[in-house]
Design an enzyme around this catalytic site. Structure first.
Site, PDB file in Angstrom:
ATOM      1  N   GLU A   1      27.123  29.601  48.208  1.00 37.99           N
ATOM      2  CA  GLU A   1      27.915  30.769  47.800  1.00 37.99           C
ATOM      3  C   GLU A   1      26.927  31.828  47.370  1.00 37.99           C
ATOM      4  OE1 GLU A   1      30.899  31.381  48.285  1.00 37.99           O
ATOM      5  OE2 GLU A   1      31.476  29.360  48.881  1.00 37.99           O
TER       6      GLU A   1
ATOM      7  N   CYS B   1      29.896  37.202  41.112  1.00 36.69           N
ATOM      8  CA  CYS B   1      29.794  37.464  42.552  1.00 36.69           C
ATOM      9  C   CYS B   1      31.093  38.087  43.053  1.00 36.69           C
ATOM     10  CB  CYS B   1      29.461  36.190  43.305  1.00 36.69           C
ATOM     11  SG  CYS B   1      30.630  34.878  43.002  1.00 36.69           S
TER      12      CYS B   1
HETATM   13  C1  UN1 Z   1      35.303  34.501  38.776  1.00 34.83           C
HETATM   14  O1  UN1 Z   1      35.420  35.591  39.334  1.00 34.83           O
HETATM   15  O2  UN1 Z   1      35.997  34.173  37.799  1.00 34.83           O
HETATM   16  O3  UN1 Z   1      29.030  33.173  40.865  1.00 34.83           O
HETATM   17  C2  UN1 Z   1      34.386  33.449  39.263  1.00 34.83           C
HETATM   18  C3  UN1 Z   1      30.114  33.754  40.759  1.00 34.83           C
HETATM   19  C4  UN1 Z   1      31.312  33.154  41.443  1.00 34.83           C
HETATM   20  C5  UN1 Z   1      32.395  32.803  40.504  1.00 34.83           C
HETATM   21  C6  UN1 Z   1      33.290  33.940  40.152  1.00 34.83           C
HETATM   22  N1  UN1 Z   1      30.886  31.987  42.183  1.00 34.83           N
HETATM   23  O4  UN1 Z   1      30.192  34.775  40.110  1.00 34.83           O
END
Ligand code: UN1
Length: 454
Positions: A228, A262
């Site tokens: 991710e 993210c």
């Molecule tokens: C969210 O928006 O609550 O690393 C989680 C990150 C994502 C998770 C977002 N994998 O920010």
């Protein structure tokens, strides 16, 4: 190498100081995790379910302590930190039911007697590399499904979240997870590379550059990998949306936790007549986001990169509609910032900056807005703000994104549904929900024919 983790709101406060164990120690720890795996699988569904349930309980019992640790180590606003602790326990409870979920299916043979069945089996050791921004929830949403289906876990957290990860390992142990089942290996690039080099299945969340290298290394070894990566997320605001309501969602998605998700919004696209009222409402809403809701960014380097990008945009002709500076206080703070007239090729429109900074773009109509939104390789989460469900759903169909949020901030996820992005934002199978159970298992097809005889 020594891992040092500082409090972003008070850089004098050293939260963790740990010797990185080095590549050999990581290999040895993965060896112990591999030795522990058959026993963990053989313990059975009830034992794994009970262990994950106790782990959830341990997190809940220490909710206030964990909240304070998240706030101190990564600078997360306290309400969001408390929410993350609750989410972590909920994730563990959700996956505590997974050991009882169907592990395959039974089929008729194509011809003749017998039966066919599929059965999902764990790989062995899941090697997890996690970022600092969700220091408990991301480790939990990777580890819990891996553990539920009978893998053991070796986790290398981001250095900036070392204390949180080590505390999670202590709670796993206090909850009775056997030795070697959930191991945290603090470290940097060397330890991460050694983990990718030895694990049987790899899951990564973090920057695009490192993630691509992790995918290449795991693929080279032939082990399954998911990654991710960054998001450069857009929010589309249509003329029929309530500007105040949309602005409140956008301010949270841009500046909540200093935009260090993210899923944060970094490009606001106003369609047609939405532009003027939205600009005014968003400038107002961002002005109301105080330091407590925004919080500091993770490091001095992150702050300097953000302020440098704002300055270079200004030099390239951009207008700062609000923010743009650094508050006069200790800690690595950046004001919630909105820019207009940022040229198309400026890094703020091309790269993920992980800060409370967004650009405002105007689109003549929905087609142009969708083209602008899709003009990025990092499409993770996009929000659409409109009173018309027809228009929003039609837009959702045409947006390149893994997550579409209608009348909601782009940030925020439901852990029981698949999570991931489009194009360069993700690689491999989705995380979370049932998709995660598939990712951490390989399917076997078993053909059973009659043995014959009497
Ligand atoms: C969210 O928006 O609550 O690393 C989680 C990150 C994502 C998770 C977002 N994998 O920010």
């Amino acid at each position: 190498m020594t891992i040092l983790s500082y409090n972003p709101a008070d850089p004098e406060d050293l939260v963790a100081e740990v010797d990185a164990p080095g590549a050999e120690a990581v290999r040895a720890a993965v060896g112990r995790a591999r030795a522990a795996q058959p026993g963990w699988l053989a313990a059975g569904a009830a034992a794994r379910s009970a262990a994950l349930t106790r782990f959830a309980g341990a997190v809940e019992e220490r909710a206030e302590e964990l909240t304070a640790l998240i706030v101190r180590e990564v600078g997360k606003p306290v309400a969001e930190a408390r929410g993350e602790v609750g989410r972590t326990a909920a994730i563990l409870r959700y996956y505590a039911q997974a050991p009882y979920a169907p592990a395959g299916a039974v089929h008729e043979t194509a011809a003749g007697e017998g039966l066919l069945l599929t059965r999902r089996r764990p790989y062995g050791v899941a090697g997890l590399i996690t970022p600092w921004n969700f220091p408990l929830a991301i480790p939990a949403w990777k580890a819990a499904p891996a553990l539920a289906v009978g893998n053991t876990v070796a986790l290398k957290p981001a250095p900036e979240a070392t204390a949180c990860a080590l505390r999670l390992a202590e709670l796993a142990s206090a909850a009775g997870l056997p030795e070697g089942v959930f191991t945290v290996l603090p470290g940097g690039a060397e330890e991460g590379a050694a983990l990718v080099d030895t694990a049987d299945v790899v899951s990564f969340t973090g920057s695009t550059g490192v993630g691509r290298a992790v995918v290449r290394a795991a693929t080279e070894r032939g082990v399954p990998v998911q990654a991710e990566l960054g998001g450069l997320n857009a929010a589309l605001v249509l003329p029929d949306a309530d500007p105040e309501q949309a602005a409140a969602h956008l301010a949270a998605a841009i500046a909540g936790y200093a935009g260090q998700k993210c899923t944060a919004t970094s490009r606001v696209i106003a369609v047609g007549a939405a532009h003027e009222p939205l600009r005014a409402a968003l400038v107002k809403a961002l002005g109301l986001v105080d330091d407590a809701a925004c919080g500091p960014v993770i490091s001095a380097a992150a702050r300097d990169r953000l302020t440098g990008a704002v300055e270079s945009a200004r030099a390239a002709g951009a207008t700062v509609l609000t923010g743009g500076g650094v508050p006069e206080r200790p800690g690595w703070y950046v004001e919630p910032t909105l820019l207009a007239d940022v040229p198309a090729e400026h890094p703020l429109r091309r790269e993920e900056f992980f800060g409370p900074v967004a650009v405002l773009l105007a689109a003549a109509d929905l087609d142009e807005a969708i083209a602008l939104a899709n003009d990025t390789p990092h499409s993770l989460a996009t929000s659409v703000h409109s009173r018309s469900l027809d228009v929003a759903l039609a837009a959702a169909d045409r947006l390149d994104a893994g997550m579409i949020r209608i009348n909601a901030p782009s940030s925020g996820v439901d852990f029981h549904l698949p999570f991931g992005g489009a194009k360069g934002a993700s690689h491999g199978e989705r995380e979370q929900g049932a998709a995660a159970l598939d990712f951490y298992t390989a399917s076997r097809t078993v053909s059973v024919l009659p043995a014959g005889g009497a």
